[in-house]
Scaffold this motif. Structure first.
Motif: not given
Ligand SMILES: Nc1ncnc2c1ncn2[C@@H]1O[C@H](COP(=O)(O)OP(=O)(O)OP(=O)(O)O)[C@@H](O)[C@H]1O
Ligand SMILES: [Mg+2]
Lengths: 321, 528
Positions: A296-300
């Protein structure tokens, strides 16, 4: 002709594809709770992106929206907490805060607008500057921590985010309302035509008796008001504001606009495209949440890639014309 | 410059067809260009002239037919692949009506743009500069190879384009309406140059709506009508009347209509007094009466456009300007064109591409942009907009095969008509037009002149800036001539003729001078 259709339909097709991926990835995706959550979340970005559609169509750019949202959140919370002592009615306090929020948004937009038009500084630089200013102001106001809304008001105000009408959360209705108004304004009024003209060529616009500075400033004010509206429905969600509020909203808003088919260099904009763009972005975030495949941290990162690819495709399509 | 030994050069097209999407605009054209010949192409707006020459020079692909070109030894052979690069390789060079120069670069850099001479590692600037000077010398031009192109006047830019064509060793030089942006004097310089190229054996294609010019320099004339070939004729056999008849398909009535008279006592609708332009030391004053056409003549850069744009608030007046502008006796100070428009004043820009039309937007969008206030309360009444557009298409005879095209895909002359329609749709009563008939064919010109006569009869007033001196003489009640940013004279009656106008335009005569000497008892008039 078929190419034109593809251009219009592109974002919708992408939306369907992303949706199907969502269905395949996780059973929980289709639950009504998740779907209404997606819609509610897309409202914030969507509303901000409607404003951005005007700015970009008229040939500008506003990078300050995320920190502006954080700043306005902070102002609202401070104001409401302060009014607790002098005013009894929660409703009156909330209404006053809403009015103040809209006012600050419009004023912030006016400042961006005047700096770009009267002081003739590039929009990119102006809004990069104001972005830093608002971000630093909210951090200062919260003293590096978090500003929290008084619990009693928060209780009443939370209805704005959590309340439901005809099965849909209030923010979704607000989003819909802003979209319809945005559509009418951009496509059916003189102001909308002027935005297209100014974005296509400022000199032709000037010789067509259009007050270019006024049109551009108006788009920034509209953007400010949209940020304020998004903030008004965002504050009750968490009941707090900090230096982290609204981080990367500018990226998401601009991404939504570009995915929707609005031309980055100005002159052409599409409100429904922007709405679909906001939905796609939120869906992708949601799917990343629901799977373990990608953090989810890779959303950006995903959003960043999407913007770049979308602009690339746009350029390509542009050249082939 | 070519050696002059390729008189045998031929370049021809057979049964050439061209479609844009489903719409065919050229229906089987035959044409043969020969070295040492000036070949004029004649036709109404939208007949397909530009499209034809774009195909010749590889900017557009043909959709049917054949191209043949002769090699150095004179053997003609069919061409199977043809695009811009191949065409330039073969020495076919098109000079577009809108120039393709890099404005920030110098003249020399432009001449060798895309064609640079390289040293071992870096560009060989010295050789390029020397060569550029050589080309310019051959053209007998005194342009400085180190000047920045953006600073040059149009005529000089055109010269640079031609020098650039020489650097590419042009055997076939195609000029699409080269004189539309030139004054008569500048055109004559161009014609001398064309003549020299002709003698050197270059095949020249020349497009123009000015029949006098065609009469003067063409050897062969090919006429197109609505995408069809009417025929190719030796120029000596055609009179101007013949040309018009072949082009339009009918006889043309008088070019200039009878203009309604203006009485001495007619109301002054626009009075400009002592307006000081930026970069000028002499202020300008003039009056426009109701129902009058006031012509403005002068050389390029004499300040006609600057004067009008200052009146309209599109430019700032000079610091310390004490002058004033009055509309029907009321003092005004326009800051925005919308303010002028609401007083019934409108202007037609001469820079169609830069200031006039949004080339990538639709026709209706462009048409109504200046008059949206007329058709909208809260929302724009698109039905009314559509109706108004249909009417304008008829009034101004805007011709297109397909209404959904972008304005930039209209033919040049039809773009000009659309621009005219856009301005007049706002129903101004005082109309300032700058080069209104640039690129418009003779039939439509006459139509527009008659339309203007009607406007005058119904009480409109007009300021006409034009470098077409016959147009100024044919239409104007009075002619103001500008020289170096000041009005050197306002001519009336018999004074309005070419030689006299030129005297004022070149500073040989100046009505102010006399006045000034009296006023200021001889303070310096010797301005640059
Ligand atoms: N890219 C394009 N797409 C669609 N139609 C086009 C395009 N380019 C030209 N046309 C059409 O082709 C026709 C011929 O245009 P063209 O520019 O060759 O006329 P022209 O003879 O040069 O006229 P003018 O004297 O006005 O310059 C016109 O109907 C024009 O609208
Ligand atoms: Mg043409």
């Amino acid at each position: 002709m078929p190419k034109l259709d593809l251009k219009t339909a592109g974002p919708f097709i992408a939306l369907v594809v992303v949706f199907i991926i969502g269905v395949l990835v996780n059973d929980a995706f289709l639950s009504s709770g998740n779907l209404s959550n997606i819609l509610a979340r897309s409202s914030f970005i969507g509303i901000v992106a409607i404003g951005a559609t005007f700015v970009i169509t008229a040939g500008g750019i506003d990078l300050s929206v995320g920190s502006m949202a954080a700043f306005i959140s902070g102002c609202m919370i401070l104001l409401m907490n302060a009014l607790m002592d002098s005013i009894d009615s929660m409703l009156v306090i909330i209404i006053l805060a809403v009015i103040a929020s809209l006012g600050i948004g419009a004023l912030a937009g006016l400042i961006n607008g005047l700096l770009t038009t009267k002081a003739k500084i590039e929009a990119f630089i102006v809004t990069l500057g104001t972005m830093g200013i608002y971000r630093s102001l909210i951090t200062y106001m919260a003293d590096g921590g978090t500003l929290s809304l008084n619990f009693t008001i928060g209780d009443v105000y939370s209805e704005v985010y959590y309340g439901v009408f005809l099965g849909l959360p209030y923010p979704v209705w607000v989003f819909l309302g802003v979209s319809v108004i945005g559509y009418v304004l951009l496509n059916m009024t003189v102001f909308g035509r002027h935005c297209f003209a100014v974005g296509s060529s400022e000199s032709v616009a000037r010789y067509s008796a259009i007050n270019v500075d006024r049109v551009k400033t108006a788009t920034y004010m509209l953007q400010g008001v949209c940020v304020a509206i998004a903030t008004i429905i965002y504050v009750p969600r968490l009941g707090s504001a900090s230096g982290q509020t609204g981080i990367l909203w500018e990226l998401e808003a601009i991404a939504a606009v570009i995915i929707g088919g609005t031309v980055l260099k100005g002159g052409y904009g599409r409100i429904w495209g922007t709405v679909v763009g906001a939905l796609i972005l939120t869906l992708i975030g949601n799917i990343l949440n629901l799977t373990d495949a990608v953090s989810n941290y890779l959303n950006g990162a995903v959003q960043g890639i999407i913007v770049i690819v979308a602009v690339y495709l746009q350029r390509g399509a542009w050249r082939r014309d | 410059m070519p050696d002059g030994n390729n008189k045998s050069l031929t370049f021809s097209v057979r049964k050439l067809r061209k479609s844009f999407g489903p719409v065919e605009v050229l229906h089987g054209i035959d044409l043969t260009l020969r070295g040492g010949e000036v070949h004029a192409i004649l036709g109404e707006n939208g007949a397909g002239k530009s499209t034809l020459v774009k195909i010749l020079s590889g900017f557009e692909q043909l959709t049917g037919g054949e191209l043949h070109i002769s090699d150095e030894s004179g053997n003609s052979k069919q061409i199977d692949a043809w695009d811009n690069a191949i065409a330039e390789q073969a020495g076919v060079v098109l000079i577009h009506q809108e120039f393709n120069l890099a404005e920030q670069l110098t003249v020399a850099e432009n001449i060798f743009l895309g064609n640079e001479i390289k040293g071992r590692v870096f560009l060989d600037k010295k050789t390029m500069r020397a060569k550029a000077q050589e080309y310019l010398d051959i053209l007998r031009s005194d342009i400085d190879p180190d000047a920045t192109v953006g600073q040059l006047p149009v005529s000089a830019k055109q010269m640079v384009e031609i020098a650039k064509a020489q650097a590419k060793n042009a055997r076939v030089l195609v000029l699409d309406e080269p004189t539309a942006v030139l004054t008569q004097q500048e055109s004559q310089v161009l014609f001398e140059l064309i003549d020299r190229l002709r003698q050197a054996g270059v095949a020249i294609v020349f497009i123009s709506h000015k029949l006098d010019e065609i009469k003067q320099i063409a050897d062969v004339i090919t006429v197109l009508r609505d995408g069809q070939l009417v025929g190719s004729y030796p120029a000596a056999e055609l009179s101007k009347d013949d040309m018009v008849r072949l082009m339009v398909g009918r006889e043309l009535s008088s070019l200039f209509p009878e203009m309604p008279k203006v009485s001495e006592t007619a109301e002054v609708v626009l009075r400009v007094s002592n307006l000081l332009l930026q970069g000028n030391s002499t202020a300008s004053s003039f009056e426009l009466r109701k129902g009058e056409i006031l012509g403005f003549s002068g050389l390029v850069g004499s300040g006609r456009t600057a004067l009008m744009e200052t009146v309209l608030g599109l430019r700032r007046a000079a610091k310390g300007n004490l002058g004033s502008v009055e509309i029907r006796g009321e003092r005004v100070d326009f800051k925005q064109l919308s303010a002028a428009r609401s007083k019934g004043v409108a202007c037609l820009t001469k820079d169609r591409k830069g200031n006039g039309l949004l080339l990538e937007k639709g026709l209706v969008f462009n048409f109504s942009l200046f008059s949206l206030h007329k058709i909208s309360a809260l929302l724009i009444d698109t039905k009314q907009e559509e109706i108004a557009f249909e009417k304008a298409v008829e009034t101004f005879d805007i011709r297109m095969k397909d209404r959904s095209i972008a304005a930039g895909n209209l033919s040049g002359g039809n773009q000009q008509k659309l621009l005219l329609a856009k301005i007049l749709e706002a129903e101004p009563s005082i109309i300032i037009v700058d080069e209104p008939t640039r690129g418009i064919d003779i039939g439509t010109k006459s139509q527009i002149y008659h339309f203007i006569a009607q406007l005058l009869a119904s009480g409109h007033s007009l300021i006409l800036i034009s470098s077409d001196i016959t147009e100024v003489i044919g239409l104007s009640h009075r002619v103001a001539v500008m020289y170096h940013g000041e009005i050197s004279g306002v001519l009336v009656g018999d004074e309005i003729e070419e030689v006299e106008i030129m005297r004022y335009a070149t500073g040989l005569k100046n009505k102010n001078l006399h006045q000034e000497i009296l006023d200021k008892s001889g303070t310096s008039n010797a301005k640059a």
